[in-house]
Design a protein around this motif. Structure first.
Motif, PDB file in Angstrom:
ATOM      1  N   VAL A 180      18.637  51.671  40.392  1.00  7.64           N
ATOM      2  CA  VAL A 180      17.859  52.567  39.532  1.00  7.64           C
ATOM      3  C   VAL A 180      16.586  52.956  40.276  1.00  7.64           C
ATOM      4  CG1 VAL A 180      18.725  51.594  37.367  1.00  7.64           C
ATOM      5  CG2 VAL A 180      16.640  50.662  38.408  1.00  7.64           C
ATOM      6  N   SER A 181      15.965  54.025  39.807  1.00  9.48           N
ATOM      7  CA  SER A 181      14.655  54.403  40.337  1.00  9.48           C
ATOM      8  C   SER A 181      13.583  53.574  39.643  1.00  9.48           C
ATOM      9  CB  SER A 181      14.395  55.893  40.097  1.00  9.48           C
ATOM     10  OG  SER A 181      15.347  56.685  40.766  1.00  9.48           O
ATOM     11  N   GLY A 182      12.584  53.178  40.411  1.00  7.33           N
ATOM     12  CA  GLY A 182      11.515  52.377  39.815  1.00  7.33           C
ATOM     13  C   GLY A 182      10.622  51.783  40.887  1.00  7.33           C
ATOM     14  N   ARG A 183       9.844  50.800  40.466  1.00  6.97           N
ATOM     15  CA  ARG A 183       8.890  50.142  41.362  1.00  6.97           C
ATOM     16  C   ARG A 183       9.396  48.742  41.690  1.00  6.97           C
ATOM     17  NH1 ARG A 183       3.546  51.469  42.391  1.00  6.97           N
ATOM     18  NH2 ARG A 183       2.279  49.816  43.304  1.00  6.97           N
ATOM     19  N   THR A 184       9.365  48.413  42.980  1.00  7.29           N
ATOM     20  CA  THR A 184       9.839  47.106  43.415  1.00  7.29           C
ATOM     21  C   THR A 184       8.769  46.044  43.212  1.00  7.29           C
ATOM     22  OG1 THR A 184       9.099  47.559  45.678  1.00  7.29           O
ATOM     23  CG2 THR A 184      11.373  48.124  45.113  1.00  7.29           C
ATOM     24  N   GLY A 185       9.234  44.827  43.011  1.00  8.46           N
ATOM     25  CA  GLY A 185       8.327  43.695  42.873  1.00  8.46           C
ATOM     26  C   GLY A 185       8.244  42.897  44.166  1.00  8.46           C
ATOM     27  N   GLU A 186       8.044  41.606  44.029  1.00  8.22           N
ATOM     28  CA  GLU A 186       7.860  40.731  45.182  1.00  8.22           C
ATOM     29  C   GLU A 186       9.205  40.420  45.840  1.00  8.22           C
ATOM     30  OE1 GLU A 186       5.823  36.390  46.252  1.00  8.22           O
ATOM     31  OE2 GLU A 186       6.078  37.044  44.164  1.00  8.22           O
ATOM     32  N   LEU A 187       9.200  40.413  47.175  1.00  6.75           N
ATOM     33  CA  LEU A 187      10.397  40.033  47.927  1.00  6.75           C
ATOM     34  C   LEU A 187      10.586  38.528  47.864  1.00  6.75           C
ATOM     35  CD1 LEU A 187      10.241  42.203  51.167  1.00  6.75           C
ATOM     36  CD2 LEU A 187      12.137  42.094  49.560  1.00  6.75           C
ATOM     37  N   ASN A 188      11.795  38.103  47.529  1.00  8.70           N
ATOM     38  CA  ASN A 188      12.096  36.674  47.501  1.00  8.70           C
ATOM     39  C   ASN A 188      12.793  36.190  48.769  1.00  8.70           C
ATOM     40  OD1 ASN A 188      11.074  36.171  44.844  1.00  8.70           O
ATOM     41  ND2 ASN A 188      12.879  37.213  44.020  1.00  8.70           N
ATOM     42  N   PHE A 189      13.330  37.122  49.580  1.00  9.74           N
ATOM     43  CA  PHE A 189      13.988  36.775  50.840  1.00  9.74           C
ATOM     44  C   PHE A 189      13.513  37.748  51.902  1.00  9.74           C
ATOM     45  CE2 PHE A 189      16.767  35.218  47.522  1.00  9.74           C
ATOM     46  CZ  PHE A 189      17.120  33.955  47.972  1.00  9.74           C
ATOM     47  N   LEU A 201      17.490  33.046  42.915  1.00 12.63           N
ATOM     48  CA  LEU A 201      16.527  34.146  42.893  1.00 12.63           C
ATOM     49  C   LEU A 201      17.179  35.440  43.345  1.00 12.63           C
ATOM     50  CD1 LEU A 201      13.368  32.449  44.460  1.00 12.63           C
ATOM     51  CD2 LEU A 201      13.767  32.985  42.048  1.00 12.63           C
ATOM     52  N   PRO A 202      16.805  36.563  42.754  1.00 14.83           N
ATOM     53  CA  PRO A 202      17.294  37.847  43.262  1.00 14.83           C
ATOM     54  C   PRO A 202      16.563  38.221  44.543  1.00 14.83           C
ATOM     55  CG  PRO A 202      15.755  38.220  41.476  1.00 14.83           C
ATOM     56  CD  PRO A 202      15.933  36.724  41.579  1.00 14.83           C
ATOM     57  N   LEU A 203      17.114  39.186  45.254  1.00 11.17           N
ATOM     58  CA  LEU A 203      16.430  39.678  46.452  1.00 11.17           C
ATOM     59  C   LEU A 203      15.100  40.318  46.080  1.00 11.17           C
ATOM     60  CD1 LEU A 203      19.471  41.328  48.266  1.00 11.17           C
ATOM     61  CD2 LEU A 203      18.465  39.087  48.720  1.00 11.17           C
ATOM     62  N   VAL A 204      15.105  41.134  45.043  1.00  9.93           N
ATOM     63  CA  VAL A 204      13.907  41.809  44.545  1.00  9.93           C
ATOM     64  C   VAL A 204      14.224  42.301  43.137  1.00  9.93           C
ATOM     65  CG1 VAL A 204      14.500  44.143  45.330  1.00  9.93           C
ATOM     66  CG2 VAL A 204      12.091  43.464  45.208  1.00  9.93           C
ATOM     67  N   THR A 205      13.186  42.547  42.355  1.00 15.94           N
ATOM     68  CA  THR A 205      13.354  43.084  40.997  1.00 15.94           C
ATOM     69  C   THR A 205      12.737  44.473  40.935  1.00 15.94           C
ATOM     70  OG1 THR A 205      13.294  40.880  40.004  1.00 15.94           O
ATOM     71  CG2 THR A 205      12.842  42.741  38.553  1.00 15.94           C
ATOM     72  N   ILE A 206      13.460  45.403  40.315  1.00 17.49           N
ATOM     73  CA  ILE A 206      12.992  46.785  40.174  1.00 17.49           C
ATOM     74  C   ILE A 206      12.743  47.062  38.695  1.00 17.49           C
ATOM     75  CG2 ILE A 206      13.539  49.216  40.529  1.00 17.49           C
ATOM     76  CD1 ILE A 206      15.334  48.403  42.821  1.00 17.49           C
ATOM     77  N   ASN A 207      11.548  47.550  38.385  1.00 20.36           N
ATOM     78  CA  ASN A 207      11.196  47.966  37.026  1.00 20.36           C
ATOM     79  C   ASN A 207      11.076  49.483  36.970  1.00 20.36           C
ATOM     80  OD1 ASN A 207      11.070  45.450  35.809  1.00 20.36           O
ATOM     81  ND2 ASN A 207       8.921  45.147  36.326  1.00 20.36           N
ATOM     82  N   GLN A 208      11.775  50.085  36.024  1.00 22.43           N
ATOM     83  CA  GLN A 208      11.647  51.532  35.824  1.00 22.43           C
ATOM     84  C   GLN A 208      10.369  51.808  35.041  1.00 22.43           C
ATOM     85  OE1 GLN A 208      15.014  53.415  33.994  1.00 22.43           O
ATOM     86  NE2 GLN A 208      13.943  55.346  33.686  1.00 22.43           N
TER      87      GLN A 208
END
Length: 401
Positions: A180-189, A201-208
């Motif tokens: 999805v389009s959005g803003r990425t959070g903190e990298l976990n890997f 943990l996910p690789l990264v979380t994206i919030n729209q």
């Protein structure tokens, strides 16, 4: 000795007279049962225009939150974005080591070529056997065998094609794109880390963030008004910072998009969501904002500060001050509240004096003194003249002499 006795008697009379004057002062002019007039603040009720609206606290939440995970095991060989970047749907985020996957794809493609060659040979054998069976050179049994071999070779092609498709899919899992389009959070890997589908943990979380939603609760008293208003055009909604008044400019403007189909049995409220375009990211996920939503046309109402309103057992009420300076309880009907003001739909007329503080000390029928006035002075009463001061002891002694 004869001179001393009249002096003592005169002193006793003066003391009794002083006690009587003290009791009168304690009672106070117009006092009741020894209660002096209470000092209160008061104001005149004003006619105003009230726009019915729902004001509630809401929590900002992204329309979509996606935890990006890998679907294949491998080493991260490339990270194609930075933490906090805005990404588009389909944009490449990570690359994993794909050497084994590419080799598996090449092997599957070779198997497909072999299957096609075998199928071509089997079909040719079947066609020759079919041409010779009528001349007696090939038996029916041989013909049936050639037919079965041709069908098996054709099925092998389908299996090889499925193998190629599977290998390509496994290879695609090693290029991880934004869902999805959005803003990425903190990298976990980070680069070089080995990741697996079973990682916690996910690789990264994206919030729209655009559009974005705000979740809030509609109180029981406003549920029917909100439902009725939703039947017409879309309800506009404004979002402001927590603690901001309705007079301050809103952070964002949106519309009501959802009203839950279930009433919370704990508090009787209904969950609702408003949606905002949020092009400048003024609303941030997790923030608490104030939601304001109109519920009807403006109506005439009596305006008072909220400090003047009291909640009684049967109805809300205010303390009014009569022309005689005495207070009385007046039941009122509340039309709504906004920015520390309360708007009354009935029970009070414009211009009446209303007590705004010291409410806990009042009893019906008490005389009050407004700040800046005198005891017993009612609304509009002229100020009382100064009282005569008692004589000093020296003067009394001089008079006795």
């Amino acid at each position: 000795m004869r001179r001393l006795f009249p002096l003592i008697a005169g002193t006793t009379v003066l003391a009794l007279a002083g006690c009587s004057g003290g009791e009168e002062a304690a009672t106070g002019p117009g006092g009741k049962g020894g209660r002096p007039p209470a000092m209160v603040s008061a104001m005149k009720a004003e006619q105003s225009e009230f726009s019915p609206r729902l004001v509630a606290l809401g929590t900002v939440a992204p329309l979509q939150t996606v935890a990006v995970r890998t679907r294949a095991e491998g080493e991260i060989t490339s990270v194609a974005f930075n933490e906090g970047d805005n990404v588009r749907a389909g944009q490449l985020l990570f690359r994993l080591d794909d050497r084994l996957a590419r080799a598996a794809l090449a092997q599957a493609q070779a198997q497909l070529l072999t299957a096609r060659a075998n199928s071509l040979q089997a079909n040719n054998d079947f066609e020759r056997a079919e041409a010779l069976v009528g001349k007696g050179f090939v038996t029916g049994t041989v013909l049936d065998q050639r037919r079965a071999q041709a069908a098996a070779a054709s099925a092998a092609i389908s299996g090889a094609e499925a193998g190629v498709s599977n290998a390509r899919t496994q290879l695609s899992f090693l290029n991880i794109h934004a869902p999805v389009s959005g803003r990425t959070g903190e990298l976990n890997f980070r680069l070089g880390a080995n990741v697996r589908p079973a990682d916690a943990l996910p690789l990264v979380t994206i919030n729209q963030l655009s559009p974005i939603s705000v979740r809030f609760l509609v109180p029981p008293a406003d549920i029917q008004q909100v439902r009725s208003a939703m039947r017409g055009k879309p309800l506009p909604v404004e979002a402001r910072g927590d603690g901001a008044t309705t007079a301050s400019p809103p952070l964002a403007r949106g519309r009501l998009v959802f009203l839950d189909n279930n009433v919370d049995p704990g508090n009787g409220s209904v969950a609702a969501k408003a949606e905002f375009l949020n092009p400048d990211d003024a609303l941030w996920p997790g923030a608490v904002v104030s939601i304001a939503m109109p519920l009807g046309s403006p109506v005439a109402a009596v305006e008072l500060p909220e400090s003047a309103l009291q909640i009684g057992r049967d109805a809300p009420f205010v303390w009014t001050i009569g022309a005689d300076g005495k207070v009385a309880i007046r039941d009122v009907q509340v039309a709504g509240r906004a920015d520390g003001r309360v708007y009354l739909a009935g029970g009070l007329n414009p211009g009446e004096q209303v007590v705004t503080d010291a409410l806990a000390r009042l009893k019906a029928g008490d005389k009050v003194r407004m700040r800046g006035g005198k005891p017993g002075a009612g609304p509009g009463a002229p100020p009382r003249t100064a009282e005569a001061r008692p004589q000093s002891p020296a003067a009394s002694g001089a008079a006795s002499d």
